[in-house]
Design a protein around this motif. Sequence first.
Motif, short mmCIF file in Angstrom:
data_model
loop_
_atom_site.label_atom_id
_atom_site.label_comp_id
_atom_site.label_asym_id
_atom_site.label_seq_id
_atom_site.Cartn_x
_atom_site.Cartn_y
_atom_site.Cartn_z
N VAL A 171 39.90 45.13 38.03
CA VAL A 171 39.25 43.90 37.56
C VAL A 171 40.26 42.75 37.49
N THR A 172 41.40 43.00 36.91
CA THR A 172 42.38 41.93 36.72
C THR A 172 43.15 41.60 38.00
N ALA A 173 42.95 42.40 39.05
CA ALA A 173 43.54 42.07 40.35
C ALA A 173 42.59 41.22 41.19
N ALA A 174 41.33 41.12 40.78
CA ALA A 174 40.34 40.35 41.54
C ALA A 174 40.63 38.86 41.42
N ARG A 175 40.54 38.16 42.55
CA ARG A 175 40.79 36.73 42.60
C ARG A 175 39.47 35.98 42.60
N VAL A 176 39.41 34.87 41.86
CA VAL A 176 38.16 34.16 41.60
C VAL A 176 37.94 33.05 42.63
N LEU A 177 36.78 33.06 43.27
CA LEU A 177 36.30 31.97 44.13
C LEU A 177 37.32 31.54 45.19
#
Length: 260
Positions: free
Chosen positions: A81-87
């Motif tokens: 989750v915390t490795a996911a990059r937003v937009l």
Amino acid sequence: MTIPTVFAHRGFAGKYPENTVPAMRGAVADGADAVEIDVQPTADGDVVVFHDRRLDGSDGDSARGLTDAAGVVWEQPTEKVTAARVLGTGDPIPLLSDVLSAVPETVTVNVELKNPGSDDVRPGEALGGAPRRQARRRWEPFVESVLSVTDRFDHDVLFSSFCEGALAALDDSASTDRAAVLVAPNCAEAGETLARRYDVDAIHPPVEMLQGDPGLAATADDLGTACNAWTVRTWLDARDAIEAGADGIIADYPGLLEEL
């Protein structure tokens, strides 16, 4: 006239990548009185700041996903989750502690209790009896996890939720933080019931609801509590909300009150 409070919705989501640390810093620099964020758990029980059920967005099939990862948030390990990059940016989904560390203690943090890790949360309903007790038990572990984080900081925290289970769990805790009921569209009666039942510190109705019927603003006045309209995207919405009795706006952009 009292100056309305401006909440930066997801950190002014119209200007910055929503619910990220850079968004919070940008919102503070833009003069927000408060930042509004959404929280839910990972599969490991950590509290992350993210709005949608899925990492790739609510429907999971948009051309540009909300992040570069996929899957239901609370079914994924914290590391994913915390490795996911937003937009499409380099900004990751933060832990709640990351956001609180980035926001000055002079800025109010509105923490929306979005989901405890379940598809059975019944937003927009005023419950009774056994359903209320079941909803409270469903939310209690997550609310305790959130409080274990916020209690390490000295911010003025305003908790909000569409779900009675979250408000009930917060009400049963030893927390001295404030609470607000988020009113779902077409659920004004339930919103008023919950506001009175939990003696909340604020009522957050949709701006469209206030435009059509300022009744919840009157309820807030009756209870001696604040009325903050969501989600305000234009200066016209801001004007209408204030004229209908809102004390504050939960806004996607800064500067919407400059023309008022």
